[in-house]
Scaffold this active site. Structure first.
Site, PDB file in Angstrom:
ATOM      1  N   ASP A 127       5.556   2.616   2.433  1.00 15.81           N
ATOM      2  CA  ASP A 127       4.737   1.429   2.673  1.00 15.81           C
ATOM      3  C   ASP A 127       3.920   1.715   3.927  1.00 15.81           C
ATOM      4  O   ASP A 127       4.469   1.777   5.039  1.00 15.81           O
ATOM      5  CB  ASP A 127       5.666   0.214   2.860  1.00 15.81           C
ATOM      6  CG  ASP A 127       4.876  -1.078   3.096  1.00 15.81           C
ATOM      7  OD1 ASP A 127       3.662  -0.992   3.352  1.00 15.81           O
ATOM      8  OD2 ASP A 127       5.496  -2.163   3.028  1.00 15.81           O
ATOM      9  N   HIS A 128       2.619   1.879   3.757  1.00 17.35           N
ATOM     10  CA  HIS A 128       1.786   2.311   4.888  1.00 17.35           C
ATOM     11  C   HIS A 128       1.704   1.256   5.990  1.00 17.35           C
ATOM     12  O   HIS A 128       1.247   1.536   7.101  1.00 17.35           O
ATOM     13  CB  HIS A 128       0.376   2.645   4.390  1.00 17.35           C
ATOM     14  CG  HIS A 128      -0.256   3.776   5.124  1.00 17.35           C
ATOM     15  ND1 HIS A 128      -0.017   4.035   6.462  1.00 17.35           N
ATOM     16  CD2 HIS A 128      -1.107   4.755   4.717  1.00 17.35           C
ATOM     17  CE1 HIS A 128      -0.699   5.097   6.847  1.00 17.35           C
ATOM     18  NE2 HIS A 128      -1.380   5.561   5.810  1.00 17.35           N
ATOM     19  N   ARG A 129       2.166   0.051   5.730  1.00 16.88           N
ATOM     20  CA  ARG A 129       2.146  -0.976   6.775  1.00 16.88           C
ATOM     21  C   ARG A 129       3.220  -0.726   7.828  1.00 16.88           C
ATOM     22  O   ARG A 129       3.124  -1.220   8.960  1.00 16.88           O
ATOM     23  CB  ARG A 129       2.336  -2.365   6.150  1.00 16.88           C
ATOM     24  CG  ARG A 129       1.222  -2.760   5.186  1.00 16.88           C
ATOM     25  CD  ARG A 129       1.567  -4.027   4.439  1.00 16.88           C
ATOM     26  NE  ARG A 129       2.775  -3.872   3.634  1.00 16.88           N
ATOM     27  CZ  ARG A 129       3.301  -4.843   2.873  1.00 16.88           C
ATOM     28  NH1 ARG A 129       2.711  -6.019   2.845  1.00 16.88           N
ATOM     29  NH2 ARG A 129       4.380  -4.613   2.172  1.00 16.88           N
ATOM     30  N   PRO A 170       0.836  -1.214   0.000  1.00 15.41           N
ATOM     31  CA  PRO A 170       0.000   0.000   0.000  1.00 15.41           C
ATOM     32  C   PRO A 170       0.864   1.254   0.000  1.00 15.41           C
ATOM     33  O   PRO A 170       1.378   1.673   1.041  1.00 15.41           O
ATOM     34  CB  PRO A 170      -0.812  -0.145   1.296  1.00 15.41           C
ATOM     35  CG  PRO A 170       0.020  -0.992   2.181  1.00 15.41           C
ATOM     36  CD  PRO A 170       0.794  -1.928   1.310  1.00 15.41           C
TER      37      PRO A 170
END
Length: 458
Positions: free
Chosen positions: A430-432, A256
């Site tokens: 990376d939104h994680r 993401p």
């Protein structure tokens, strides 16, 4: 005792390889660690050195053949040994190739080799295959037809009509639309070297065909002229291009992404670069803005370590080292060699290392360990005049910084409009593992360093 040798698996992610060049020919003696052939893998053209000794009794795959690991490529044995039964096995597809070398070591870290921005974690090793080679070894290669180039009929360079050239030369030929079958090789054994292609390119071009006179006004001219529409020219995918394509899709589909952009005052870092280069003038060395940016990013990762992370399925890896992957464009795609411990090195050392790694990348001489284990990536397209862009994350890294050109424009300083230089950068996260606020904090730290380079010493 004679045995069938399979194509070696030269990297953990190698799913197939192209036999770029045989260094030995049938009948040659082979010792341990002798160079047998060069194999084009998904990352680079790598040397295949022998773990056996004996005689190369039979070549089972021609140069240019693309094969799976452990597919039969040769028969080793003692001079004069009868290999009829082994040839029958190969022909029937029942041949079980002996391992040509031990399996390539797996990376120590769980990261994959950052082949390109967007690279993904390598897939598990592919089981050894005993399928038949893609090209039957008994079939003699067909000699290519005479080639006409620049209006002159050319000759082939190899004794058997095959083109012998390194991947670098082939890439150069493709770039300039040069048919290598028409180039006379001056290298060992008639091999085409870069100088031969340069000589072809230096030849005068054929005179352009004179344009037809415009028809008289009273002559009817149909909209459809005799212009011939050619179909697209097909170009086979290299191993590197296949890997890049697969990993970019995986990155965009599975990671993401979100993006943060910032504009910084580039005057201080340019002034710092000028002063450093003035001090280095006697040594002949120079540093670039990119070298300073690598150092600045490394320092910013130390100050905001939450960006120096990777997503690893059921956990997050907080890296204790700062290893910067630097995107380098090569004819077949993009490689990302890694500058280790960039936060602990000076900019002169970083610049020297980047130039050395970039040369290796362009020559396809990078080793897997020089491309694996980066914790953060930088991609700079400023030299092409690009103002800003968004790069694809290089998994399992958590972020990549895209750097544009240093542009001159009027800026406001102390309430007055004055000439200035600005630099725009976009970070893909990376939104994680990197939240928006964390990414913004990191960019603010980077801006502070770039606009006050002396703080790199703090």
């Amino acid at each position: 005792m004679a045995k069938i040798i399979g194509l070696p698996k030269l990297s953990p992610t190698m799913e197939e390889g192209t036999l770029a060049r045989w260094a030995k020919k049938e009948g040659d003696a082979i010792g341990i660690d002798d160079l047998v052939a060069e194999i084009e893998t998904d990352k680079a053209t790598m040397e295949w050195r022998s773990f056996d000794k004996g005689v190369l009794l039979k070549v089972l795959a021609p140069e240019g053949a693309t094969l799976k690991p452990e597919q039969p490529v040769a028969i080793f044995g003692n001079a004069g040994e009868d290999i009829t039964a082994l040839l029958a096995q190969v022909k029937s597809g029942a041949a079980g190739a002996a391992p040509s070398m031990p399996d390539a070591p797996k990376p120590e870290q769980p990261h994959s080799a950052p082949v390109a921005p967007g690279a993904m974690t390598p897939s598990p090793n592919t089981p050894a295959s005993t399928a038949r080679p893609s090209t039957p070894p008994e079939k003699a290669p067909t000699a290519p037809p005479p080639v006409v180039q620049n209006g002159v009929q050319q000759v082939t360079n190899g004794h058997d009509g095959r083109v012998r050239a390194s991947p670098l030369v082939r890439a150069l030929a493709r770039e300039h639309d040069v048919d290598l079958r028409g180039v006379q090789g001056t290298g060992p054994g008639g091999r085409i070297i870069k100088r031969d292609v340069d000589e072809v390119l230096s030849r005068p071009k054929p005179a352009p065909v004179a344009e037809a006179k415009a028809p008289a006004a009273h002559v009817f001219v149909p909209l459809q002229t005799s212009f011939e529409r050619h179909p697209p020219a097909e170009q086979p995918l290299t191993q590197m291009r296949k890997t890049i394509a697969r990993r970019l899709v995986e990155s965009k589909q599975n990671v993401p992404h979100f993006y943060l952009t910032i504009d910084v005052d580039a005057d201080p870092i340019n002034d710092a670069r000028a002063r450093i280069n003035a001090e280095l003038e006697k040594s002949g060395e120079k540093v670039s803005v990119n070298d300073l940016l690598i150092k600045a990013c490394a320092i910013a990762l130390r100050r905001v370590p939450a960006v120096n992370r990777s997503f690893a399925g059921d956990k997050i890896l907080q890296h204790q080292v700062v290893d910067i992957s630097v995107a380098v464009a090569v004819p077949d795609g993009l490689l990302t060699p890694v500058v280790r411990d960039a936060d602990r090195k000076g900019v002169v050392e970083i610049g020297r290392e980047v130039r050395e790694l970039a040369k290796k990348a362009r020559d396809k001489k990078l080793k897997p360990e020089e491309m694996q284990g980066g914790t953060f990536s930088i991609s700079n397209l400023g030299m092409f005049g690009i103002e800003d862009f968004s790069a694809v994350i290089n998994p399992p890294e958590g972020a990549i910084l895209a750097v544009g050109v240093v542009r001159e424009e009027p800026v406001v300083k102390n309430g007055a409009v004055v000439p200035g230089r600005r630099l725009r950068m976009t970070m893909s996260c990376d939104h994680r593992v990197v939240d928006g606020a964390v990414g913004a904090e990191w960019l603010a730290a980077l801006k502070k360093i770039i606009e006050a380079p002396i703080t790199m010493l703090m």
